[in-house]
Design a protein around this motif. Structure first.
Motif, PDB file in Angstrom:
ATOM      1  N   SER A   1     -14.565   5.920 -15.247  1.00 58.91           N
ATOM      2  CA  SER A   1     -15.813   6.111 -15.978  1.00 58.91           C
ATOM      3  C   SER A   1     -15.848   5.249 -17.242  1.00 58.91           C
ATOM      4  O   SER A   1     -16.867   4.630 -17.558  1.00 58.91           O
ATOM      5  N   ILE A   2     -14.730   5.214 -17.957  1.00 56.06           N
ATOM      6  CA  ILE A   2     -14.657   4.400 -19.181  1.00 56.06           C
ATOM      7  C   ILE A   2     -14.886   2.921 -18.866  1.00 56.06           C
ATOM      8  O   ILE A   2     -15.562   2.205 -19.605  1.00 56.06           O
ATOM      9  N   ASN A   3     -14.338   2.472 -17.751  1.00 53.55           N
ATOM     10  CA  ASN A   3     -14.463   1.057 -17.373  1.00 53.55           C
ATOM     11  C   ASN A   3     -15.721   0.774 -16.561  1.00 53.55           C
ATOM     12  O   ASN A   3     -15.971  -0.376 -16.188  1.00 53.55           O
TER      13      ASN A   3
ATOM     14  N   GLY B   1     -23.629   1.779 -24.248  1.00 53.19           N
ATOM     15  CA  GLY B   1     -22.396   1.894 -23.479  1.00 53.19           C
ATOM     16  C   GLY B   1     -21.161   2.077 -24.337  1.00 53.19           C
ATOM     17  O   GLY B   1     -20.216   2.755 -23.937  1.00 53.19           O
ATOM     18  N   VAL B   2     -21.155   1.488 -25.536  1.00 56.76           N
ATOM     19  CA  VAL B   2     -19.981   1.599 -26.412  1.00 56.76           C
ATOM     20  C   VAL B   2     -19.718   3.054 -26.782  1.00 56.76           C
ATOM     21  O   VAL B   2     -18.601   3.559 -26.650  1.00 56.76           O
ATOM     22  N   MET B   3     -20.765   3.757 -27.231  1.00 56.32           N
ATOM     23  CA  MET B   3     -20.597   5.149 -27.628  1.00 56.32           C
ATOM     24  C   MET B   3     -20.368   6.053 -26.426  1.00 56.32           C
ATOM     25  O   MET B   3     -19.585   7.007 -26.508  1.00 56.32           O
ATOM     26  N   ARG B   4     -21.018   5.763 -25.315  1.00 52.63           N
ATOM     27  CA  ARG B   4     -20.824   6.598 -24.120  1.00 52.63           C
ATOM     28  C   ARG B   4     -19.373   6.513 -23.639  1.00 52.63           C
ATOM     29  O   ARG B   4     -18.756   7.521 -23.294  1.00 52.63           O
TER      30      ARG B   4
ATOM     31  N   LEU C   1      -6.901   7.953 -28.129  1.00 56.27           N
ATOM     32  CA  LEU C   1      -7.639   8.172 -29.371  1.00 56.27           C
ATOM     33  C   LEU C   1      -7.583   6.959 -30.288  1.00 56.27           C
ATOM     34  O   LEU C   1      -8.581   6.594 -30.925  1.00 56.27           O
ATOM     35  N   ILE C   2      -6.429   6.319 -30.362  1.00 57.62           N
ATOM     36  CA  ILE C   2      -6.298   5.118 -31.186  1.00 57.62           C
ATOM     37  C   ILE C   2      -7.197   4.008 -30.645  1.00 57.62           C
ATOM     38  O   ILE C   2      -7.852   3.288 -31.406  1.00 57.62           O
ATOM     39  N   ILE C   3      -7.248   3.876 -29.316  1.00 54.51           N
ATOM     40  CA  ILE C   3      -8.128   2.867 -28.701  1.00 54.51           C
ATOM     41  C   ILE C   3      -9.582   3.179 -29.040  1.00 54.51           C
ATOM     42  O   ILE C   3     -10.364   2.290 -29.399  1.00 54.51           O
ATOM     43  N   ALA C   4      -9.958   4.464 -28.925  1.00 54.00           N
ATOM     44  CA  ALA C   4     -11.337   4.862 -29.234  1.00 54.00           C
ATOM     45  C   ALA C   4     -11.677   4.528 -30.683  1.00 54.00           C
ATOM     46  O   ALA C   4     -12.775   4.038 -30.979  1.00 54.00           O
ATOM     47  N   GLY C   5     -10.735   4.761 -31.585  1.00 56.80           N
ATOM     48  CA  GLY C   5     -10.970   4.478 -32.989  1.00 56.80           C
ATOM     49  C   GLY C   5     -11.157   3.007 -33.286  1.00 56.80           C
ATOM     50  O   GLY C   5     -11.831   2.635 -34.249  1.00 56.80           O
ATOM     51  N   GLY C   6     -10.569   2.150 -32.453  1.00 57.50           N
ATOM     52  CA  GLY C   6     -10.692   0.716 -32.671  1.00 57.50           C
ATOM     53  C   GLY C   6     -11.907   0.094 -32.015  1.00 57.50           C
ATOM     54  O   GLY C   6     -12.235  -1.060 -32.293  1.00 57.50           O
ATOM     55  N   ASN C   7     -12.591   0.857 -31.141  1.00 56.76           N
ATOM     56  CA  ASN C   7     -13.710   0.287 -30.391  1.00 56.76           C
ATOM     57  C   ASN C   7     -15.079   0.701 -30.906  1.00 56.76           C
ATOM     58  O   ASN C   7     -16.096   0.161 -30.448  1.00 56.76           O
ATOM     59  N   VAL C   8     -15.111   1.667 -31.832  1.00 58.46           N
ATOM     60  CA  VAL C   8     -16.391   2.219 -32.276  1.00 58.46           C
ATOM     61  C   VAL C   8     -16.571   1.953 -33.764  1.00 58.46           C
ATOM     62  O   VAL C   8     -15.623   2.110 -34.539  1.00 58.46           O
ATOM     63  N   PRO C   9     -17.765   1.559 -34.196  1.00 56.75           N
ATOM     64  CA  PRO C   9     -18.011   1.387 -35.643  1.00 56.75           C
ATOM     65  C   PRO C   9     -17.722   2.677 -36.407  1.00 56.75           C
ATOM     66  O   PRO C   9     -17.961   3.776 -35.904  1.00 56.75           O
TER      67      PRO C   9
ATOM     68  N   PHE D   1     -17.568  10.655 -36.444  1.00 57.54           N
ATOM     69  CA  PHE D   1     -16.641  10.213 -35.393  1.00 57.54           C
ATOM     70  C   PHE D   1     -15.211  10.165 -35.918  1.00 57.54           C
ATOM     71  O   PHE D   1     -14.268  10.578 -35.224  1.00 57.54           O
ATOM     72  N   ASP D   2     -15.032   9.698 -37.142  1.00 61.97           N
ATOM     73  CA  ASP D   2     -13.685   9.641 -37.717  1.00 61.97           C
ATOM     74  C   ASP D   2     -13.095  11.034 -37.913  1.00 61.97           C
ATOM     75  O   ASP D   2     -11.894  11.242 -37.710  1.00 61.97           O
ATOM     76  N   LEU D   3     -13.933  11.994 -38.280  1.00 62.22           N
ATOM     77  CA  LEU D   3     -13.457  13.378 -38.399  1.00 62.22           C
ATOM     78  C   LEU D   3     -13.010  13.925 -37.055  1.00 62.22           C
ATOM     79  O   LEU D   3     -11.970  14.588 -36.954  1.00 62.22           O
ATOM     80  N   THR D   4     -13.798  13.646 -36.019  1.00 54.79           N
ATOM     81  CA  THR D   4     -13.431  14.100 -34.675  1.00 54.79           C
ATOM     82  C   THR D   4     -12.116  13.476 -34.230  1.00 54.79           C
ATOM     83  O   THR D   4     -11.242  14.162 -33.678  1.00 54.79           O
ATOM     84  N   LEU D   5     -11.969  12.168 -34.467  1.00 55.08           N
ATOM     85  CA  LEU D   5     -10.720  11.492 -34.121  1.00 55.08           C
ATOM     86  C   LEU D   5      -9.537  12.094 -34.875  1.00 55.08           C
ATOM     87  O   LEU D   5      -8.474  12.340 -34.292  1.00 55.08           O
TER      88      LEU D   5
END
Length: 224
Positions: free
Chosen positions: A130-132, A139-142, A167-175, A180-184
């Motif tokens: 799904s991610i890919n 699409g970035v946020m989804r 989680l680290i990957i998610a943190g590097g891919n989203v503005p 979002f940072d709190l959730t991470l």
């Protein structure tokens, strides 16, 4: 002359009948499309209102007017899953997946079904597909949302290090955004990574000074 006139009359009559038939067929087809759209809208509204059984009836009606339409089948599969009819939902999603194996939304639903069934590896594989996969809209946020859902699943399964990497990957891919940072940060804390959790909490504070939620999170982390 009489034969020619008779032939011409027959030709004109045939053309007139063909035109009328074509008009009636077009009108009937348009009416079926309108009815299918109407019932699918009712089904989507029922899903949003947490009335999956009503949605199933509405979407079956929509498909009776537009058989095999993927958008309606996708909604029906979701409604079946919400109603607890997992096997029927899985059958629909697999049929859709066979025609569109790269779909992000379809793979996400298959991941959730596999998770409910206790099929750990199948769930993880479908989450990653799904991610890919392909997404309409942002699409970035989804993809980031799916990655967070995968991380939550991995944490629940005790695979903390794998969850941390996701989680680290998610943190590097989203503005950067405070929410979002709190959730991470919260999920990294659950994964046992307090250093990175603190880093994302501080980022949230830098973006939104004296934010109560970020301050509370930092205080909780310091207390622990």
């Amino acid at each position: 002359l009489r034969d020619s006139l008779a032939f011409l009359s027959l030709v004109l009559l045939t053309v007139a009948l063909f035109t009328i038939t074509l008009f009636l067929f077009g009108s009937f087809t348009a009416q079926r499309e309108d009815l299918a759209h109407h019932w699918s809208d009712l089904g989507a509204q029922a899903i949003q209102a947490n009335r999956p059984e009503d949605a199933i009836v509405d979407l079956h009606t929509a498909l009776s007017y537009a058989p095999g339409k993927p958008e309606y089948e996708l909604l029906l599969a979701e409604a079946l899953g919400e109603a607890g009819r997992t096997e029927e939902s899985y059958t629909y999603f697999m049929g859709l997946w066979e025609t569109e194996p790269g779909s992000g939304p379809i793979n996400l639903q298959l991941a959730r079904i596999a998770a409910k069934r206790g099929q750990r590896q199948a769930a993880i594989d479908s989450y990653r597909a799904s991610i890919n996969g392909t997404w309409e809209g942002d699409g970035v946020m989804r993809r980031a949302d799916v990655r967070l859902e995968l991380a939550r699943y991995l944490i629940a399964q005790g695979q903390l290090e794998v969850a941390r990497m996701e989680l680290i990957i998610a943190g590097g891919n989203v503005p950067d955004t405070p929410g979002f940072d709190l959730t991470l940060g919260n999920l990294l804390e659950q994964a046992g990574d307090r250093a990175d959790a603190s880093r994302f909490y501080r980022k949230a504070l830098a973006e939104k000074l004296r934010d109560p939620a970020a301050l509370e999170a930092m205080g909780r982390l310091a207390y622990r």
